[in-house]
Design an enzyme around this catalytic site. Structure first.
Site, PDB file in Angstrom:
ATOM      1  N   ALA A   1       1.148   4.336  -1.743  1.00 23.40           N
ATOM      2  CA  ALA A   1       0.863   5.767  -1.872  1.00 23.40           C
ATOM      3  C   ALA A   1       0.705   6.424  -0.487  1.00 23.40           C
ATOM      4  CB  ALA A   1      -0.389   5.969  -2.711  1.00 23.40           C
ATOM      5  N   PRO A   2       1.165   7.666  -0.341  1.00 28.67           N
ATOM      6  CA  PRO A   2       1.754   8.548  -1.357  1.00 28.67           C
ATOM      7  C   PRO A   2       3.249   8.396  -1.571  1.00 28.67           C
ATOM      8  CG  PRO A   2       1.479   9.751   0.675  1.00 28.67           C
ATOM      9  CD  PRO A   2       0.913   8.379   0.934  1.00 28.67           C
ATOM     10  N   GLY A   3       3.916   7.545  -0.789  1.00 29.60           N
ATOM     11  CA  GLY A   3       5.303   7.243  -1.086  1.00 29.60           C
ATOM     12  C   GLY A   3       6.313   7.551  -0.005  1.00 29.60           C
ATOM     13  N   GLY A   4       5.884   8.008   1.152  1.00 24.72           N
ATOM     14  CA  GLY A   4       6.838   8.331   2.210  1.00 24.72           C
ATOM     15  C   GLY A   4       7.641   7.128   2.662  1.00 24.72           C
TER      16      GLY A   4
ATOM     17  N   ASP B   1      -0.756  -0.448  -4.844  1.00 26.92           N
ATOM     18  CA  ASP B   1      -1.745   0.262  -4.050  1.00 26.92           C
ATOM     19  C   ASP B   1      -3.130  -0.184  -4.488  1.00 26.92           C
ATOM     20  OD1 ASP B   1      -1.540   2.777  -2.054  1.00 26.92           O
ATOM     21  OD2 ASP B   1      -3.437   2.852  -3.139  1.00 26.92           O
TER      22      ASP B   1
ATOM     23  N   CYS C   1       0.877  -1.183   0.000  1.00 27.54           N
ATOM     24  CA  CYS C   1       0.000   0.000   0.000  1.00 27.54           C
ATOM     25  C   CYS C   1       0.907   1.224   0.000  1.00 27.54           C
ATOM     26  CB  CYS C   1      -0.922  -0.014   1.214  1.00 27.54           C
ATOM     27  SG  CYS C   1      -2.040  -1.428   1.282  1.00 27.54           S
TER      28      CYS C   1
ATOM     29  N   ASP D   1       3.992  -9.531 -11.543  1.00 31.07           N
ATOM     30  CA  ASP D   1       5.243  -9.787 -10.838  1.00 31.07           C
ATOM     31  C   ASP D   1       5.754 -11.181 -11.171  1.00 31.07           C
ATOM     32  OD1 ASP D   1       7.393  -9.802  -9.148  1.00 31.07           O
ATOM     33  OD2 ASP D   1       6.343  -8.747  -7.574  1.00 31.07           O
TER      34      ASP D   1
ATOM     35  N   CYS E   1      -1.765   3.562  11.070  1.00 28.99           N
ATOM     36  CA  CYS E   1      -1.691   4.793  11.872  1.00 28.99           C
ATOM     37  C   CYS E   1      -2.943   4.889  12.740  1.00 28.99           C
ATOM     38  CB  CYS E   1      -1.514   6.026  10.993  1.00 28.99           C
ATOM     39  SG  CYS E   1      -2.757   6.246   9.726  1.00 28.99           S
TER      40      CYS E   1
END
Length: 427
Positions: free
Chosen positions: A266-269, A288, A264, A315, A379
């Site tokens: 996004a957003p890429g941190g 994602d 998952c 993949d 989170c």
């Protein structure tokens, strides 16, 4: 439109939020992009919008005390919110200015016939400001949901888990504007380069560290110009990211040359931090559930100089050395950043999300090589999405072992809430 003042823009954003159902952060970003406000005016507009949304339950309570619980037209209610927020939460704005500006704005918006009503409610509170301020403080003790402007069901479940004192600390945290943190991108810069650039750009910063971050990696930005316009940002020297989000990647412990799945992304941190830990060597498959959001990951990778991330859904490889599943969740650990989320989340959402989280773990498990590491993170602060999901998964998969798990709590750790579990697949 470019001649508009912060209060006018704030009211329009609040009205659009009510009409469109869009997140207020996006509405604010879009509005401000079309205006050439000075930095102080931009800051005031953001403060008004975010503050009113955070405190809307308490503001409605203040209105009801003066209007006999009569429901107001939404636009008129937003004007009252605007005036009351300035009176009781923005001490730097004089009483007379808060009242006058609100009443005049009401006239501009076609509420001239209600100017007397607006003036009466607001001036009534200016005469009772000291007593009302004390009343608002007492409300935090007698009715924390109203006193701190949170949904009652959420406050009750947190009190049952942590007690009144720690819940109050969490509620206060959620109502405090979040700090801005930057992660140094070691693929493009070192600390000396970034700090020199920041000094030239007028960025006031301080280095911060936690046991999972180490030193000279995370910096709290005390003040700064608009970051997307700064040369150091555009050159990809840093990524804006709360320190709590780095824990999951630290537990993943990616190594150069490995084959890693970010399920998952996004957003890429986390994706870009994984690449940084791998020295941009190896392969990261970014996936994602909303493939269109991978555009954000691509953009961040390009800016940060990352080339080891692949975006294909197919993949051909037999398995991954490590998998990160940063699952969709209720986001109750980041309510101070997601300003209107507290008003959107419902009790039933937690169970719905739990089912999604379990399904994603089932999807991830067979893609991991024997001996590989699976990190599950959210989170969320809710055990139904965290420890319970982990234990249910382990109960179905005897070939996985829990190595460790950790819950970050804002009132204990001073960062956004996060949960991380590190699982090992047997050889």
């Amino acid at each position: 439109m470019n001649g508009e003042k912060p209060r006018q823009i704030a009211i329009r954003i609040l009205r659009r939020r009510g009409e469109s159902g869009e997140y207020v952060e996006k509405l604010l970003e879009n509005e401000l992009a079309g205006h050439s406000l000075s930095p102080p005016d931009r800051a005031l507009c953001q403060e008004l919008v975010y503050g009113i949304v955070r405190w809307q339950a308490t503001l409605d309570w203040l209105i009801a005390r003066k209007t006999g619980d009569r429901r107001q037209n939404d636009a008129l209610r937003f004007l009252l919110h605007l005036g009351l927020y300035q009176l009781f939460w923005l001490q730097r704005i004089p009483n007379h200015a808060a009242v006058h500006e609100t009443v005049e704005l009401g006239k501009e918006l076609g509420f001239g016939h209600q100017a007397g009503f607006l003036n009466a409610v607001l001036r009534g509170y200016t005469r009772e400001r000291e007593a009302t301020t004390l009343l608002l403080e007492n409300l935090k003790q007698t009715d924390p949901a109203l006193g701190y402007s949170h949904p009652a069901w959420l406050v009750e479940r947190w009190q049952a888990r942590w007690g009144a004192a720690q819940t109050a600390q969490l509620l206060q945290w959620n109502n405090t504007p979040p700090s801005v943190y930057a992660r140094l991108n070691l693929l493009k810069a070192d600390f000396a380069t970034l700090s020199a650039d920041w000094q030239q750009e007028g960025v006031d910063f301080v280095e911060r560290q936690w046991d999972w971050t180490g030193s000279n990696l995370v910096f709290e930005l005390k003040s700064h110009p608009p970051l997307p316009q700064s040369p150091s940002f555009q050159r990809g020297f840093f990524y804006v990211q709360d320190p709590g989000t780095l824990l999951a990647v630290n537990e993943l412990d990616p190594q150069p040359g490995e084959n890693i799945l970010d399920l998952c992304a996004a957003p890429g941190g986390k994706t870009t931090y994984i690449a940084q830990r791998m020295h941009n060597r190896g392969r990261i498959a970014a996936r994602d559930s909303q493939p269109e959001r991978l555009k954000l990951v691509r953009e961040n990778c390009t800016r940060l100089g990352i080339t080891c991330v692949e975006f294909s859904d197919s993949d051909p490889t037999p398995g991954f050395d490590r998998i990160l599943l940063d699952a969709p969740c209720s986001n109750t650990g980041v309510l101070r950043r997601r300003v209107d989320l507290r008003w959107r989340i419902k009790p039933g959402e937690i169970e719905r999300l739990r089912q999604t989280q379990q399904a994603l773990l089932e999807q991830a498990a067979p893609q991991l090589k024997p001996g590989g590491t699976l990190v599950y993170s959210t989170c969320s602060l809710e055990p139904e999405e965290n420890e319970s999901v982990t234990q249910d998964f382990l109960g179905r998969h005897g070939n996985f072992k829990l190595e460790r798990q950790r819950q970050l709590l804002p009132f204990a750790d001073g960062v956004d809430g996060a949960y991380v579990a590190r699982l090992r697949k047997s050889d």
